[in-house]
Design a protein around this motif. Sequence first.
Motif, PDB file in Angstrom:
ATOM      1  N   ILE A   1     -16.710 -10.252  37.800  1.00  0.00           N
ATOM      2  CA  ILE A   1     -17.529  -9.561  36.795  1.00  0.00           C
ATOM      3  C   ILE A   1     -18.958 -10.089  36.855  1.00  0.00           C
ATOM      4  O   ILE A   1     -19.928  -9.327  36.825  1.00  0.00           O
ATOM      5  N   GLY A   2     -19.092 -11.414  36.952  1.00  0.00           N
ATOM      6  CA  GLY A   2     -20.417 -12.017  37.037  1.00  0.00           C
ATOM      7  C   GLY A   2     -21.169 -11.614  38.284  1.00  0.00           C
ATOM      8  O   GLY A   2     -22.396 -11.457  38.261  1.00  0.00           O
ATOM      9  N   LEU A   3     -20.448 -11.421  39.384  1.00  0.00           N
ATOM     10  CA  LEU A   3     -21.090 -11.030  40.640  1.00  0.00           C
ATOM     11  C   LEU A   3     -21.766  -9.672  40.522  1.00  0.00           C
ATOM     12  O   LEU A   3     -22.791  -9.421  41.157  1.00  0.00           O
ATOM     13  N   ASN A   4     -21.214  -8.798  39.693  1.00  0.00           N
ATOM     14  CA  ASN A   4     -21.816  -7.483  39.487  1.00  0.00           C
ATOM     15  C   ASN A   4     -23.064  -7.538  38.613  1.00  0.00           C
ATOM     16  O   ASN A   4     -23.817  -6.562  38.539  1.00  0.00           O
ATOM     17  N   LEU A   5     -23.287  -8.675  37.959  1.00  0.00           N
ATOM     18  CA  LEU A   5     -24.401  -8.781  37.024  1.00  0.00           C
ATOM     19  C   LEU A   5     -25.561  -9.614  37.544  1.00  0.00           C
ATOM     20  O   LEU A   5     -26.665  -9.537  37.002  1.00  0.00           O
TER      21      LEU A   5
ATOM     22  N   PHE B   1      -6.051   1.366  29.296  1.00  0.00           N
ATOM     23  CA  PHE B   1      -6.208   2.057  28.010  1.00  0.00           C
ATOM     24  C   PHE B   1      -7.279   1.415  27.134  1.00  0.00           C
ATOM     25  O   PHE B   1      -7.547   1.891  26.031  1.00  0.00           O
ATOM     26  N   ILE B   2      -7.873   0.321  27.615  1.00  0.00           N
ATOM     27  CA  ILE B   2      -8.939  -0.345  26.863  1.00  0.00           C
ATOM     28  C   ILE B   2     -10.288   0.137  27.382  1.00  0.00           C
ATOM     29  O   ILE B   2     -10.557   0.075  28.584  1.00  0.00           O
ATOM     30  N   HIS B   3     -11.121   0.610  26.494  1.00  0.00           N
ATOM     31  CA  HIS B   3     -12.445   1.094  26.882  1.00  0.00           C
ATOM     32  C   HIS B   3     -13.496   0.035  26.542  1.00  0.00           C
ATOM     33  O   HIS B   3     -13.472  -0.568  25.471  1.00  0.00           O
ATOM     34  N   ALA B   4     -14.389  -0.184  27.471  1.00  0.00           N
ATOM     35  CA  ALA B   4     -15.434  -1.189  27.298  1.00  0.00           C
ATOM     36  C   ALA B   4     -16.761  -0.605  27.769  1.00  0.00           C
ATOM     37  O   ALA B   4     -16.833   0.529  28.243  1.00  0.00           O
ATOM     38  N   GLY B   5     -17.792  -1.386  27.629  1.00  0.00           N
ATOM     39  CA  GLY B   5     -19.120  -0.939  28.038  1.00  0.00           C
ATOM     40  C   GLY B   5     -19.847  -2.017  28.798  1.00  0.00           C
ATOM     41  O   GLY B   5     -19.291  -3.089  29.076  1.00  0.00           O
ATOM     42  N   PRO B   6     -21.099  -1.751  29.145  1.00  0.00           N
ATOM     43  CA  PRO B   6     -21.898  -2.749  29.854  1.00  0.00           C
ATOM     44  C   PRO B   6     -21.991  -4.044  29.035  1.00  0.00           C
ATOM     45  O   PRO B   6     -21.977  -3.991  27.802  1.00  0.00           O
ATOM     46  N   PRO B   7     -22.032  -5.201  29.666  1.00  0.00           N
ATOM     47  CA  PRO B   7     -22.153  -5.390  31.115  1.00  0.00           C
ATOM     48  C   PRO B   7     -20.823  -5.470  31.862  1.00  0.00           C
ATOM     49  O   PRO B   7     -20.817  -5.643  33.072  1.00  0.00           O
ATOM     50  N   VAL B   8     -19.691  -5.368  31.145  1.00  0.00           N
ATOM     51  CA  VAL B   8     -18.395  -5.495  31.814  1.00  0.00           C
ATOM     52  C   VAL B   8     -18.124  -4.292  32.703  1.00  0.00           C
ATOM     53  O   VAL B   8     -17.631  -4.419  33.823  1.00  0.00           O
ATOM     54  N   THR B   9     -18.441  -3.087  32.218  1.00  0.00           N
ATOM     55  CA  THR B   9     -18.248  -1.867  32.993  1.00  0.00           C
ATOM     56  C   THR B   9     -19.594  -1.224  33.296  1.00  0.00           C
ATOM     57  O   THR B   9     -20.624  -1.611  32.739  1.00  0.00           O
ATOM     58  N   SER B  10     -19.573  -0.231  34.171  1.00  0.00           N
ATOM     59  CA  SER B  10     -20.826   0.405  34.589  1.00  0.00           C
ATOM     60  C   SER B  10     -21.450   1.226  33.467  1.00  0.00           C
ATOM     61  O   SER B  10     -22.665   1.215  33.269  1.00  0.00           O
ATOM     62  N   GLN B  11     -20.609   1.955  32.718  1.00  0.00           N
ATOM     63  CA  GLN B  11     -21.112   2.820  31.661  1.00  0.00           C
ATOM     64  C   GLN B  11     -20.293   2.620  30.391  1.00  0.00           C
ATOM     65  O   GLN B  11     -19.146   2.167  30.438  1.00  0.00           O
ATOM     66  N   ALA B  12     -20.898   2.962  29.273  1.00  0.00           N
ATOM     67  CA  ALA B  12     -20.204   2.847  27.994  1.00  0.00           C
ATOM     68  C   ALA B  12     -19.003   3.793  27.970  1.00  0.00           C
ATOM     69  O   ALA B  12     -19.091   4.946  28.396  1.00  0.00           O
ATOM     70  N   GLY B  13     -17.883   3.292  27.493  1.00  0.00           N
ATOM     71  CA  GLY B  13     -16.684   4.106  27.402  1.00  0.00           C
ATOM     72  C   GLY B  13     -15.798   4.058  28.624  1.00  0.00           C
ATOM     73  O   GLY B  13     -14.713   4.653  28.625  1.00  0.00           O
ATOM     74  N   ASP B  14     -16.241   3.376  29.684  1.00  0.00           N
ATOM     75  CA  ASP B  14     -15.397   3.252  30.874  1.00  0.00           C
ATOM     76  C   ASP B  14     -14.186   2.380  30.576  1.00  0.00           C
ATOM     77  O   ASP B  14     -14.204   1.531  29.680  1.00  0.00           O
ATOM     78  N   ARG B  15     -13.146   2.594  31.352  1.00  0.00           N
ATOM     79  CA  ARG B  15     -11.942   1.785  31.188  1.00  0.00           C
ATOM     80  C   ARG B  15     -12.212   0.366  31.681  1.00  0.00           C
ATOM     81  O   ARG B  15     -12.972   0.164  32.630  1.00  0.00           O
ATOM     82  N   LEU B  16     -11.566  -0.603  31.026  1.00  0.00           N
ATOM     83  CA  LEU B  16     -11.750  -1.997  31.421  1.00  0.00           C
ATOM     84  C   LEU B  16     -11.369  -2.186  32.884  1.00  0.00           C
ATOM     85  O   LEU B  16     -12.025  -2.928  33.614  1.00  0.00           O
ATOM     86  N   GLU B  17     -10.323  -1.515  33.322  1.00  0.00           N
ATOM     87  CA  GLU B  17      -9.968  -1.453  34.737  1.00  0.00           C
ATOM     88  C   GLU B  17      -9.184  -0.182  34.991  1.00  0.00           C
ATOM     89  O   GLU B  17      -8.252   0.145  34.245  1.00  0.00           O
TER      90      GLU B  17
END
Length: 378
Positions: free
Chosen positions: A112-116, A238-254
């Motif tokens: 996750i950190g590598l993407n940031l 089924f878990i939705h997350a947003g930046p900086p963990v995911t690319s866009q708001a509302g994306d799935r955690l994985e």
Amino acid sequence: MAWTNYQILLSLVMVITGSINTLSTKWADTIKSKGQDGQTKNFNHPFFQASTMFLGEMLCLLTFKILYRYYSRRADGTEDVHELTKGNRTFNPFILFIPAMCDMTATSIMYIGLNLTYASSFQMFRGSVIVFVGLLSTGFLHRVLNKRQWSGIVFVIIGLAVVGVADFISKDPDDSHGNNDIITGDMLIVIAQIIQSIQMVVEEKFVAGQDIPPLQAVGWEGLFGFVVLALLQIPFYFIHAGPPVTSQAGDRLEDAIDAFVQIGHSGKLSVAILGTVISIAFFNFAGISVTKELSATTRMVLDSVRTIVIWVFSLAFMGQVFHWLQLLGFVLLLAGMCLYNGITFVSTFLKMKEAIRRRYNKVDEEVIENRNAEDPEM
């Protein structure tokens, strides 16, 4: 005590395959491919990538079983003396569950950190593990750090601070991440090193004491990590997350399904993932072997050495922007690691001088023996 040829080979394998693994992972992050939604986007699946890492480790267990069966059929005791199969094979595999969970957690956080943050900073901040390994070794392995080792830790901390400052000064204008993302990424990598240092110390305490065959140890850790992380990706879907963990708001955690779709649409991405699987198998085998044959500190130093390889490759082929502060930070990190492990210019020079002297003495003795053999008998 001088290293054996086997220990040198393990060290080389660890550095080379470790470099390939990081570069393959970063390459996969930069590849764009069509996803499940039909949009072309970067491959941003840190938990899925962590799963591929454990898949590679699982291959070590399969390799061990094949080798053990092959050597056992010889009926000459080879399985008890060969470097890849000798050791305690009746241990309880669940003693490796805690290291596997540490590895799983640390790897997921690091990806996750590598993407940031930047690739070079990612690798350099991994050098912070020396600080935590040293502290944990004092508490749990009953080691006493001398003034030189404490000085090395201070140098590492200063080097990390310099690298962090360089992230702000040398920010790439084309980078989509802001300063907050970079800080978050750097902090996640440092947190991951705390967890990874726990893994190293636990492995040294239990793996070295149990004399577990390295291939078997890595394989069991891979099996535990793969199963647990695969199960975790079900609720992650089924878990939705947003930046900086995911690319866009509302994306799935994985979204593992989306990851498979992207891999299917890109040959380069398939090669990158395959490179991750194969390289991590060799890297973790070599790493746990170094822990068993040498020490957790030696493993940490070798893991940091590959920073040079990755940094140079990134500058030459992956568009990494050079800044002199990063070089200064790396030099401070390297100086700290050398101080911690008692590697100085004087000690290195004396060892080289002694090796050359013994080499010449050996040659002189061979010449004398040959001349004596040619002398006529009296």
